[in-house]
Design an enzyme around this catalytic site. Structure first.
Site, mmCIF file in Angstrom:
data_model
loop_
_atom_site.group_PDB
_atom_site.id
_atom_site.type_symbol
_atom_site.label_atom_id
_atom_site.label_comp_id
_atom_site.label_asym_id
_atom_site.label_seq_id
_atom_site.Cartn_x
_atom_site.Cartn_y
_atom_site.Cartn_z
ATOM 1 N N ASN A 167 0.864 -1.180 0.000
ATOM 2 C CA ASN A 167 0.000 0.000 0.000
ATOM 3 C C ASN A 167 0.904 1.234 0.000
ATOM 4 O O ASN A 167 1.504 1.566 1.013
ATOM 5 C CB ASN A 167 -0.884 -0.056 1.264
ATOM 6 N N TRP A 168 0.978 1.877 -1.156
ATOM 7 C CA TRP A 168 1.906 3.014 -1.276
ATOM 8 C C TRP A 168 1.374 4.265 -0.594
ATOM 9 O O TRP A 168 2.081 5.255 -0.470
ATOM 10 C CB TRP A 168 2.173 3.318 -2.757
ATOM 11 N N LYS A 169 0.089 4.261 -0.214
ATOM 12 C CA LYS A 169 -0.543 5.447 0.385
ATOM 13 C C LYS A 169 -0.314 6.668 -0.524
ATOM 14 O O LYS A 169 -0.305 6.526 -1.732
ATOM 15 C CB LYS A 169 -0.030 5.654 1.813
ATOM 16 N N HIS A 192 -9.588 1.170 5.039
ATOM 17 C CA HIS A 192 -8.299 1.343 5.712
ATOM 18 C C HIS A 192 -8.482 2.253 6.924
ATOM 19 O O HIS A 192 -9.271 3.194 6.882
ATOM 20 C CB HIS A 192 -7.268 1.934 4.739
ATOM 21 N N GLU A 201 -6.817 4.593 8.054
ATOM 22 C CA GLU A 201 -6.599 6.025 7.803
ATOM 23 C C GLU A 201 -7.847 6.651 7.192
ATOM 24 O O GLU A 201 -8.156 7.815 7.439
ATOM 25 C CB GLU A 201 -5.360 6.215 6.912
ATOM 26 N N GLU A 248 -5.429 -5.000 10.640
ATOM 27 C CA GLU A 248 -4.382 -4.008 10.864
ATOM 28 C C GLU A 248 -4.662 -3.250 12.165
ATOM 29 O O GLU A 248 -5.443 -2.290 12.169
ATOM 30 C CB GLU A 248 -4.345 -3.001 9.713
ATOM 31 N N GLY A 288 2.437 2.177 10.853
ATOM 32 C CA GLY A 288 3.398 3.269 10.715
ATOM 33 C C GLY A 288 4.112 3.642 12.007
ATOM 34 O O GLY A 288 4.769 4.676 12.082
ATOM 35 N N SER A 318 3.300 -2.177 10.347
ATOM 36 C CA SER A 318 4.751 -2.276 10.542
ATOM 37 C C SER A 318 5.320 -3.652 10.170
ATOM 38 O O SER A 318 6.197 -4.165 10.861
ATOM 39 C CB SER A 318 5.130 -1.892 11.979
ATOM 40 N N GLY A 357 2.688 -1.165 4.293
ATOM 41 C CA GLY A 357 2.748 0.261 3.966
ATOM 42 C C GLY A 357 4.182 0.693 3.689
ATOM 43 O O GLY A 357 4.727 0.455 2.612
ATOM 44 N N GLY A 358 4.803 1.305 4.681
ATOM 45 C CA GLY A 358 6.134 1.897 4.533
ATOM 46 C C GLY A 358 7.143 1.024 3.799
ATOM 47 O O GLY A 358 7.830 1.491 2.884
#
Ligand code: PGA
Length: 256
Positions: free
Chosen positions: A10-12, A100, A102, A172, A178, A217, A238-239
């Site tokens: 997930n590149w966000k 998600h 976010e 998640e 993150g 993470s 993600g990251g």
């Protein structure tokens, strides 16, 4: 039942078109060998979907599927700023993330919205990745399983068992996203097993086919252990998905 592991990046809100192409070109050869055993997807921002799709149209890139990060539930209409499931299918998306944390946290996403989006995606032939997860406060209050069950029930309401089988769920924990804090393998497995049990209640044997990814993470050094748990069928990353080397290591962690 053996479920094929599924790892999605997930590149966000990261990467321009050129940067996205570059990331795909770096990643594709690194995961080419894993692609027949692990399902692999990347979710760039809307603006980079087409560039990523073009970069994926190479013999090695063909192993990686395209995903979007969100959608609207209507096929078209006066919904400024939104993108429909049919548009995502047209852009080459096989999957779409919905719910998600976010989106829930910053953009008012509700269980009802997630349900409508998941149903609309299925209708358009795009496979939903439905995210659920508790906040730190909810975990500390002992409400993790209640919250996650409510979210899963909310998303699945009204879906036929055959449709449920097409879903991917992503557990998640919000406190792990993150933050560098990963759930322990035991914490992840506990929630994943509870989700599987609930799926069985709601959709019978379809529960065995649903992949449940862990997210929060996920890194090269914890991915293999997490995905070795019986009910952890992959990862939503993600990251670490923004670095080809890290993401490819995580994909390989699914093979062990
Ligand atoms: P993270 O994000 O891997 O950076 O924690 C995961 C996600 O939000 O899907």
């Amino acid at each position: 039942m053996a479920r094929r592991k599924f790892v999605c990046g997930n590149w966000k809100m990261h990467r321009t078109r050129a940067e996205g192409r570059e990331l795909v070109r770096a990643l594709a050869p690194l995961v080419a060998d894993a692609g027949d055993r692990v399902q692999i997807a990347i979710a760039p921002p809307f603006t980079a979907l087409e560039a990523a799709a073009q970069a994926l149209a190479s013999p090695t890139g063909a192993r990686i599927e395209l995903a979007a990060q969100d959608c609207h539930w209507e096929p078209q209409g006066a919904f400024t700023g939104e993108v429909s499931p049919a548009m995502l299918a047209d852009a080459g998306c096989v999957h779409c993330v919905v719910g998600h944390s976010e989106r829930r946290q910053f953009f008012g996403e509700t269980d009802e919205g997630v349900r409508k989006k998941a149903a609309a995606l299925l209708k358009a032939g795009v496979l939903p990745i439905v995210c659920v997860g508790e906040t730190l406060q909810e975990r500390e209050a002992g409400r993790t399983l209640d919250v996650v069950s409510r979210q899963v029930r909310g998303a699945l309401q009204g879906l036929a068992a055959a449709d449920v089988a097409l879903l991917t769920l992503a557990y998640e924990p919000v406190w792990a996203i993150g933050t560098g804090k990963t759930a322990t393998t035991a914490q992840a497995q506990e929630v994943h097993a509870a989700i599987r049990k609930l799926l069985r209640e709601l959709a019978g044997d379809a529960a065995d086919r649903v992949r449940i990814q862990y997210g929060g993470s996920v890194k090269p050094d914890n991915a293999a252990e997490l995905m070795a748990q019986p009910d952890v069928d992959g990862a939503l990353v993600g990251g670490a998905s923004l670095k080809a080397a890290d993401f490819s290591q995580i994909v390989k962690g699914a093979l062990r």
